[in-house]
Design an enzyme around this catalytic site. Sequence first.
Site, PDB file in Angstrom:
ATOM      1  NE  ARG A   1      -3.968  -2.048   0.228  1.00 39.11           N
ATOM      2  CZ  ARG A   1      -3.839  -3.307  -0.191  1.00 39.11           C
ATOM      3  NH1 ARG A   1      -2.726  -3.693  -0.795  1.00 39.11           N
ATOM      4  NH2 ARG A   1      -4.813  -4.175  -0.029  1.00 39.11           N
TER       5      ARG A   1
ATOM      6  CB  SER B   1      -9.464  -0.593   3.606  1.00 41.94           C
ATOM      7  OG  SER B   1     -10.003  -1.833   3.214  1.00 41.94           O
TER       8      SER B   1
ATOM      9  CD  GLU C   1      -5.343   1.748   2.202  1.00 44.63           C
ATOM     10  OE1 GLU C   1      -5.168   1.421   1.018  1.00 44.63           O
ATOM     11  OE2 GLU C   1      -5.700   0.938   3.076  1.00 44.63           O
TER      12      GLU C   1
END
Length: 362
Positions: free
Chosen positions: A178, A251, A355
């Site tokens: 990520r 998310s 995130e």
Amino acid sequence: MKEFSMSRSFGLVVETDKCLQLYNSLGLSSVASHFCVASSIAKIQEALTYAKAKQLDIMPLGAGSNVVFASDLRCLAVCISILGIKESGSNGGTPNSVDVRFAAGENWDRAVRHCLSQGWYGLENLARIPGNVGASVIQNIGAYGVEISDRFISLSAVKIDTGEIIILNKDQCRFSYRESAFKQLLKDKFIITHVTLRLSRIPIINIDYPALTHYFADHQGEISSEMVYEAVSTIRQSKLPDPDVLPNVGSFFKNPVLSASTLAKIDSKDGRTKGQIPRFEQPQGCFKVPAGWLIEQLGLKGLRYGAAGIHAQQALVLVNYQNGKKDDCARDILALARYIQEKVLATFFIQLEIEPRIYGSV
């Protein structure tokens, strides 16, 4: 009050006091002081020149599927709408490979489906991920055993400070879980315009991820790439809310990646969690811990906080229950995120990382 103005020098259409509600999947109604749409590299360069003249920061925008607008913003928001998908002319030296060049403004899932229709395989496990191609590289999107970095060859980008067009290879992008250089060393330095991925003319069937293995457990016969795409779509749709129905950014927290020694220390600190925290082995002896599991153990699924909430079926997803209303949802979303972080840290001694990128402040 919204106004349209035409730059006399560059012919760039700039809208002022632009509500960004339709440009972020959380449905937050923050306002950008200046806004334009760039459908070509030349328009991006014009936007950079305009912003420099007006002393404005640049905020590139794609589909807004991984951003939180915490307040109104003094900036030039540049909506990247460059389109196009084509073979790049290289096959990496193997007849079964095909290099495909994607424009940054292409919707990611439509691009995956287009590749399937052309017989270009390798992206099926990344089906239904919201957002555009340009952002997919910044986030190094990944799902069901595949990351975009697995297929990545290079990208083209415009330098924000000079307007120069540059090419970056995989090593220069520094991909990890990520992560990419565009969230670290190269943050706010480039606007991505095109991405080149190496795909296969022969189906690549990857169903090793547990959810896919379970999905196909009773299947008899050959499994096609199209079937994998449909399986991933079905699984995602069963777990994640549609942003068009219930605004969210997917998310909200990354799954922590911890060393074996760190996990051992966590296990030793509290006998109640010893050996119970799920962990999945990663390269370099690290382990990925599912953040959703940690949040679920705290009984927080479905929790409401003002205009925000934790989704009842997916603990990693924070949602905006008051889409379309001028309210304090950004404040509530971020306050709820902090509460989750504090609870997880206090219980499991693990720091969760947010995130999506946060612009502005509450």
